[in-house]
Design a protein around this motif. Structure first.
Motif, short mmCIF file in Angstrom:
data_model
loop_
_atom_site.label_atom_id
_atom_site.label_comp_id
_atom_site.label_asym_id
_atom_site.label_seq_id
_atom_site.Cartn_x
_atom_site.Cartn_y
_atom_site.Cartn_z
N LEU A 115 0.81 -1.22 0.00
CA LEU A 115 0.00 0.00 0.00
C LEU A 115 0.84 1.27 0.00
CD1 LEU A 115 -3.02 -0.74 2.40
CD2 LEU A 115 -2.88 -0.98 -0.10
N LEU A 116 2.16 1.14 0.04
CA LEU A 116 3.01 2.32 -0.05
C LEU A 116 2.83 2.97 -1.42
CD1 LEU A 116 6.22 0.96 1.69
CD2 LEU A 116 4.55 2.58 2.63
N LYS A 117 2.94 4.29 -1.46
CA LYS A 117 2.58 5.04 -2.67
C LYS A 117 3.78 5.24 -3.60
CE LYS A 117 -1.72 5.72 -1.44
NZ LYS A 117 -2.23 7.06 -1.10
N VAL A 118 3.53 4.99 -4.88
CA VAL A 118 4.46 5.31 -5.95
C VAL A 118 3.77 6.32 -6.86
CG1 VAL A 118 5.63 4.44 -8.00
CG2 VAL A 118 5.71 3.12 -5.89
N HIS A 119 4.30 7.53 -6.89
CA HIS A 119 3.67 8.61 -7.67
C HIS A 119 2.19 8.74 -7.33
CE1 HIS A 119 6.99 9.77 -10.49
NE2 HIS A 119 7.47 8.65 -10.01
N GLY A 120 1.90 8.69 -6.02
CA GLY A 120 0.55 8.93 -5.54
C GLY A 120 -0.41 7.77 -5.58
N LYS A 121 0.07 6.60 -6.01
CA LYS A 121 -0.80 5.43 -6.12
C LYS A 121 -0.16 4.23 -5.45
CE LYS A 121 -2.44 4.97 -10.23
NZ LYS A 121 -2.50 4.64 -11.68
N SER A 122 -0.95 3.44 -4.73
CA SER A 122 -0.41 2.27 -4.05
C SER A 122 0.24 1.30 -5.03
CB SER A 122 -1.52 1.53 -3.29
OG SER A 122 -2.08 2.34 -2.29
N LEU A 123 1.35 0.71 -4.60
CA LEU A 123 2.04 -0.27 -5.44
C LEU A 123 1.09 -1.32 -5.98
CD1 LEU A 123 5.40 -1.02 -3.61
CD2 LEU A 123 5.15 -0.50 -6.04
N ASN B 80 5.09 -10.35 -7.56
CA ASN B 80 5.38 -9.81 -6.24
C ASN B 80 4.71 -8.45 -6.05
OD1 ASN B 80 7.02 -12.02 -5.89
ND2 ASN B 80 8.94 -10.87 -5.74
N GLY B 81 4.15 -8.25 -4.87
CA GLY B 81 3.46 -7.00 -4.60
C GLY B 81 4.37 -5.82 -4.34
N ASP B 82 5.69 -6.07 -4.20
CA ASP B 82 6.60 -4.98 -3.87
C ASP B 82 7.52 -4.61 -5.03
OD1 ASP B 82 8.13 -7.24 -3.85
OD2 ASP B 82 9.02 -6.93 -1.87
N ILE B 83 7.05 -4.85 -6.26
CA ILE B 83 7.80 -4.37 -7.43
C ILE B 83 6.92 -3.40 -8.21
CG2 ILE B 83 9.14 -6.51 -7.61
CD1 ILE B 83 7.40 -7.17 -10.12
N TRP B 84 7.56 -2.57 -9.02
CA TRP B 84 6.84 -1.75 -10.00
C TRP B 84 7.45 -2.02 -11.35
CZ3 TRP B 84 7.42 1.42 -14.04
CH2 TRP B 84 6.30 2.13 -14.47
N PRO C 232 13.23 1.89 1.94
CA PRO C 232 12.79 3.27 1.83
C PRO C 232 13.59 4.05 0.78
CG PRO C 232 12.89 2.64 4.14
CD PRO C 232 13.50 1.51 3.35
N GLU C 233 14.88 3.72 0.66
CA GLU C 233 15.72 4.41 -0.31
C GLU C 233 15.25 4.14 -1.74
OE1 GLU C 233 17.44 4.30 3.48
OE2 GLU C 233 16.90 2.55 2.24
N ARG C 234 14.88 2.88 -2.02
CA ARG C 234 14.41 2.54 -3.36
C ARG C 234 13.04 3.14 -3.64
NH1 ARG C 234 15.47 -3.76 -3.16
NH2 ARG C 234 17.46 -3.66 -2.04
N LEU C 235 12.24 3.28 -2.58
CA LEU C 235 10.93 3.94 -2.75
C LEU C 235 11.15 5.39 -3.12
CD1 LEU C 235 7.84 3.70 -2.51
CD2 LEU C 235 8.07 4.35 -0.10
N LYS C 236 12.09 6.05 -2.49
CA LYS C 236 12.41 7.45 -2.83
C LYS C 236 12.92 7.52 -4.27
CE LYS C 236 13.59 9.04 1.85
NZ LYS C 236 14.68 9.53 2.72
N GLU C 237 13.73 6.55 -4.65
CA GLU C 237 14.30 6.54 -6.00
C GLU C 237 13.24 6.49 -7.08
OE1 GLU C 237 16.94 3.53 -8.82
OE2 GLU C 237 17.08 3.35 -6.64
N ILE C 238 12.24 5.60 -6.92
CA ILE C 238 11.21 5.48 -7.95
C ILE C 238 10.30 6.70 -7.93
CG2 ILE C 238 9.61 4.14 -6.51
CD1 ILE C 238 8.80 2.65 -9.08
N ASN C 239 10.06 7.27 -6.77
CA ASN C 239 9.20 8.45 -6.72
C ASN C 239 9.89 9.68 -7.30
OD1 ASN C 239 6.55 7.90 -5.67
ND2 ASN C 239 7.54 7.24 -3.78
N ALA C 240 11.21 9.61 -7.41
CA ALA C 240 11.95 10.71 -8.03
C ALA C 240 12.15 10.48 -9.53
CB ALA C 240 13.32 10.88 -7.36
N ALA C 241 11.85 9.26 -9.99
CA ALA C 241 12.07 8.90 -11.38
C ALA C 241 10.84 9.25 -12.23
CB ALA C 241 12.37 7.42 -11.50
N SER C 242 11.04 9.32 -13.52
CA SER C 242 9.94 9.53 -14.45
C SER C 242 9.40 8.18 -14.90
CB SER C 242 10.44 10.31 -15.67
OG SER C 242 9.43 10.41 -16.64
N LEU C 243 8.12 7.96 -14.69
CA LEU C 243 7.50 6.70 -15.09
C LEU C 243 6.78 6.86 -16.43
CD1 LEU C 243 6.06 5.47 -11.66
CD2 LEU C 243 8.27 4.96 -12.70
#
Length: 220
Positions: free
Chosen positions: A25-33, A107-111, A209-220
């Motif tokens: 349920l952690l958010k990636v670009h405003g939406k849960s994984l 896996n629920g923890d990948i994007w 948490p570091e990888r979560l920050k990384e993807i939220n800083a990336a362009s999807l």
């Protein structure tokens, strides 16, 4: 083909974020994984999705409901009494809900932007794994890939993406208990019954948490 999203893990490496929020349920670009997965699966033709739950599982059920908002049927494989069964045990426990000769597990923890296939043909294989180039946190890889065959060779290894197509026969005779998936796949690969393909699109393992920050800083 039905699909399963693995979402029961405690997410130890994601603490303290996962102490109060289940990792899917952690958010990636405003939406849960996990919502990214559900939306993509729904758009590609999957109509029934099984989700296994344990840690803070009630939050996942409350957030997602029955899946009707995405036009899919969500079923929950509840591991809260037994405790998380790991990936292999979680799949075995969910087999009655999957109710299919073959199915997709992610896996629920990948994007990723991988396009899941509803009609993947396993042929005589028991599994087909989607592999990716080795990220910095897994430089040695997991499985070798030669001419679309997965093996345990130490050369030519890639990282298992957490996406796989499986035959229910892969799990025949295995006890319903806590069990990792990797040893099952390694034994099956040793017997020559695992195929694979290399995906070179966007893929992130959101394990810390570091990888979560990384993807939220990336362009999807």
């Amino acid at each position: 083909m039905n699909a399963m999203i693995l979402a029961a893990g405690r997410g130890e490496r994601m603490r303290p974020l996962s102490d109060k929020t289940p990792k899917p349920l952690l958010k990636v670009h405003g939406k849960s994984l996990i919502v990214w997965h559900i939306e993509r699966l729904a758009s590609l033709g999957f109509s029934q999705i099984v989700i296994n739950i344990d840690h803070l599982g009630d939050m996942i059920i409350k957030s997602l409901g029955d899946g009707s908002k995405w036009g899919v049927n969500l079923l929950y494989s509840d591991e809260r009494q037994s405790g998380a069964l790991e990936s292999g045990g979680g799949i075995i426990n969910a087999l009655p809900l999957l109710d299919s000769e073959k199915f997709l597990v992610v896996n629920g923890d990948i994007w990723c932007d991988y396009e899941f296939e509803t009609g993947y043909d396993l042929g005589d294989d028991l599994a087909h794994l989607i592999l990716v180039k080795n990220p910095g946190h897994n430089p040695s890889g997991d499985f070798a890939l030669h001419k679309n065959r997965v093996s345990n060779d130490t050369k030519g290894r890639y990282t298992f993406s957490g996406i796989g197509y499986y035959s229910a026969k892969l799990f025949e005779g295995l006890e319903n208990k806590k069990m990792p998936l990797a040893p099952i796949l390694r034994e099956t690969a040793e017997n020559g019954r695992v195929s694979g393909s290399l995906y070179d699109g966007k893929w992130y393992d959101i394990g810390t948490p570091e990888r979560l920050k990384e993807i939220n800083a990336a362009s999807l």
